[in-house]
Design a protein around this motif. Structure first.
Motif, PDB file in Angstrom:
ATOM      1  N   ALA A  99       7.962  -7.517  -1.762  1.00  0.00           N
ATOM      2  CA  ALA A  99       7.691  -8.867  -0.650  1.00  0.00           C
ATOM      3  C   ALA A  99       6.733  -8.618   0.161  1.00  0.00           C
ATOM      4  O   ALA A  99       6.586  -9.679   1.041  1.00  0.00           O
ATOM      5  CB  ALA A  99       9.168  -9.205  -0.204  1.00  0.00           C
ATOM      6  N   CYS A 100       6.324  -7.436   0.546  1.00  0.00           N
ATOM      7  CA  CYS A 100       5.409  -7.236   1.763  1.00  0.00           C
ATOM      8  C   CYS A 100       4.029  -7.920   1.465  1.00  0.00           C
ATOM      9  O   CYS A 100       3.539  -8.049   0.334  1.00  0.00           O
ATOM     10  CB  CYS A 100       4.927  -5.717   1.745  1.00  0.00           C
ATOM     11  N   VAL A 101       3.567  -8.602   2.563  1.00  0.00           N
ATOM     12  CA  VAL A 101       2.320  -9.379   2.145  1.00  0.00           C
ATOM     13  C   VAL A 101       1.017  -8.632   1.807  1.00  0.00           C
ATOM     14  O   VAL A 101       0.303  -9.163   1.331  1.00  0.00           O
ATOM     15  CB  VAL A 101       1.951 -10.171   3.499  1.00  0.00           C
ATOM     16  N   LEU A 102       1.242  -7.379   2.225  1.00  0.00           N
ATOM     17  CA  LEU A 102       0.164  -6.557   1.925  1.00  0.00           C
ATOM     18  C   LEU A 102       0.007  -6.113   0.517  1.00  0.00           C
ATOM     19  O   LEU A 102      -1.132  -5.478  -0.164  1.00  0.00           O
ATOM     20  CB  LEU A 102       0.058  -5.240   2.746  1.00  0.00           C
ATOM     21  N   SER A 103       1.284  -6.349  -0.265  1.00  0.00           N
ATOM     22  CA  SER A 103       1.333  -5.904  -1.788  1.00  0.00           C
ATOM     23  C   SER A 103       0.590  -7.134  -2.312  1.00  0.00           C
ATOM     24  O   SER A 103       0.646  -8.150  -2.443  1.00  0.00           O
ATOM     25  CB  SER A 103       2.655  -5.815  -2.240  1.00  0.00           C
ATOM     26  N   ALA A 110       5.762  -3.441  -6.227  1.00  0.00           N
ATOM     27  CA  ALA A 110       4.731  -3.422  -5.107  1.00  0.00           C
ATOM     28  C   ALA A 110       3.585  -2.501  -5.430  1.00  0.00           C
ATOM     29  O   ALA A 110       3.589  -1.329  -6.120  1.00  0.00           O
ATOM     30  CB  ALA A 110       5.379  -2.701  -3.986  1.00  0.00           C
ATOM     31  N   SER A 111       2.385  -3.090  -5.091  1.00  0.00           N
ATOM     32  CA  SER A 111       1.173  -2.055  -5.196  1.00  0.00           C
ATOM     33  C   SER A 111       1.090  -1.107  -3.996  1.00  0.00           C
ATOM     34  O   SER A 111       1.833  -1.225  -3.124  1.00  0.00           O
ATOM     35  CB  SER A 111       0.014  -3.291  -4.912  1.00  0.00           C
ATOM     36  N   ARG A 112       0.204  -0.295  -4.022  1.00  0.00           N
ATOM     37  CA  ARG A 112       0.347   1.044  -3.120  1.00  0.00           C
ATOM     38  C   ARG A 112       0.056   0.424  -1.553  1.00  0.00           C
ATOM     39  O   ARG A 112       0.201   1.119  -0.754  1.00  0.00           O
ATOM     40  CB  ARG A 112      -0.651   2.049  -3.557  1.00  0.00           C
TER      41      ARG A 112
END
Length: 474
Positions: A99-103, A110-112
């Motif tokens: 759920a992180c906006v950087l993902s 999630a992406s790294r």
């Protein structure tokens, strides 16, 4: 802001496969500060929406940024009594990190680039444990004359007992095994979750006043009626799903075919990895196959490889899975660690039968090659066997890790608890109460997804239901 995530240190693969020591070293203070500084501090805090227990992730990361480490620990433990455990085993890449906006979007995990929330939580949990911070009791004494029996000392039972104790309610856990922790101690290997970490966080619950009785087989040692007759106002069922599922194929009765439950229980809880110092033995072979693709399959494979290495056997462990790497449901870091350690993967294969030798021991597994069709009820593309594609994989140990079924002993000894066709206890989704008044349930016994944090999310909902009922009754 650093674009690249800060990686946690880990033991070299060539060294770690020789023992069961923890692989991930966790963040140093310097690492934690660098990773916390990557957080954008989003006002909407989408990461918290991905947490089953609703930790204020934005707040605790900001507190780490400011070096307010005790405050960060307190923020986490407002919602989660087990930060050091969850920081190690939570499938963060499917939840808060996803759920992180950087993902980056478009993949099922999630992406790294996502913030390593789990590693920051572990840093906070370890800080709290090393500094003996413990859990703070809530300012609530209005229902302190109530008491609740909790059946099972797994993640859901421990969470329920801890939350009740924080709210001034007498909580007493009854556990059938000789150690509390449930799957935390019998199912998750020490190289992922050291037993000392589990013991520390359970000790925090005892300091809150939680009582734990071990070697107590609920339904046999005492019935539900007997517990209520002793004055308990409510009972929570956290008995888990410890009954292994099997493949139901020819040859499954051959010797040296283990369920993952038995294999991991022997290795972890019964300490067969240190046989004969401990009295539970385990067979280990030269060619091992593990059937399945979840965390339990990965844990079994990595444990088996270590046992081979410790026994002086050239490691050969292969995981067999019906779909592809993309659909593999295990945690992504654990898949990476398995590959580093030399675990082999065979994708798009489906077991057909086992072959045995004249002495009744397994010697091979017959497989069909598969291709992926349309998505099934799980949302993943369904594996379809390819006609005339059968082949044999040689093995002298097979470990079946294709899921578990609900424990039935207590349920079958108690009249009036409704279950669905799979044997899961049916509950009210708001209060977690079963079909019996003042009897609640949560975790795997109600059909959970098998993760620690999800079981805790259910447990917290059950506690809200219990407390509401206690206000009316006590």
């Amino acid at each position: 802001m650093l674009k690249e995530p800060i990686k946690a240190g880990k033991i070299d693969p060539g060294t770690r496969v020789k023992n069961f020591d923890e692989v991930i070293l966790g963040y140093t203070e310097k690492d934690a500060l660098k990773e916390a500084d990557r957080c954008l501090g989003c006002k909407t805090s989408p990461c918290s929406s991905g947490c089953p227990v609703g930790i204020d992730i934005r707040k605790f990361i900001q507190e780490i940024k400011q070096k307010k480490y005790e405050d960060a620990y307190r923020t986490i433990t407002e919602k989660n009594n087990f930060p050091a455990i969850c920081g190690r085993v939570c499938p963060a890449e499917y939840q808060c990190r996803k759920a992180c906006v950087l993902s980056k979007k478009g993949v099922p995990f999630a992406s790294r680039e996502a913030i390593n929330i789990h590693l920051l939580e572990r840093f906070s949990g370890d800080y709290g444990g090393n500094n003996h911070l413990g859990i703070i009791r809530a300012d609530n004494t209005n229902i302190s004359n109530c008491k609740v029996a909790v059946i099972g000392a797994g993640p859901s039972g421990l969470c329920v007992a801890g939350e009740l104790a924080r709210n001034g309610i007498d909580a007493h856990i009854y556990e059938s095994l000789h150690k509390p922790g449930g799957v935390l101690v019998y199912g998750i290997p020490a190289f992922r979750l050291p037993m000392l970490i589990v013991e520390k966080e359970i000790e925090n619950l005892k300091k809150l006043g939680v009582k734990i009785t071990l070697n107590f087989l609920a339904g046999k040692t005492k019935t539900l009626d007997e517990l209520f007759n002793e004055g308990y106002n409510a009972v929570f069922l956290g008995v888990g799903a410890g009954v292994p599922a099997f493949l139901d194929i020819k040859g499954e009765e051959l010797s040296n075919i283990y369920s993952a439950n038995e294999f991991l229980t022997r290795v972890n809880l019964m300490m067969s990895r240190d046989f004969p110092e401990y009295h539970t033995p385990i067979n280990i072979g030269k060619k091992i196959v593990v059937i399945g693709g979840g965390n339990t399959a990965i844990d079994s494979a990595r444990s088996a490889l270590r046992l081979q290495k410790i026994s002086g056997i050239n490691p050969s462990v292969t995981i067999l899975y019906r779909r592809t790497l993309l659909e593999l449901p295990a945690r992504r870091p654990e898949i990476e660690h398995a590959e580093e350690e030399g675990i082999k993967f065979k994708f798009l294969v489906q077991p057909v039968s086992f072959d045995g030798n004249s002495d009744g021991f397994v010697k091979g597994i017959r497989l069909l090659k598969c291709e992926l069709g349309e998505p099934d009820s799980s949302g993943r593309r369904k594996p379809i066997p390819i006609k005339d594609s059968e082949f044999t994989e040689e093995c002298d140990i097979a470990i079946i890790a294709v899921g578990v079924n609900p424990n039935q002993l207590f349920i079958k000894s108690t009249n009036g608890i409704n279950q669905d066709k799979w044997g899961n206890v049916i509950i009210d989704n708001e209060t977690m109460m079963t079909s019996l008044k003042n009897v609640y349930a949560g975790g795997d016994i109600v059909g959970g997804e098998g993760t620690v944090i999800e079981a805790m999310g259910m447990a917290k909902k059950a506690v809200r239901g219990i407390i509401k009922a206690m206000y009316e009754k006590c």
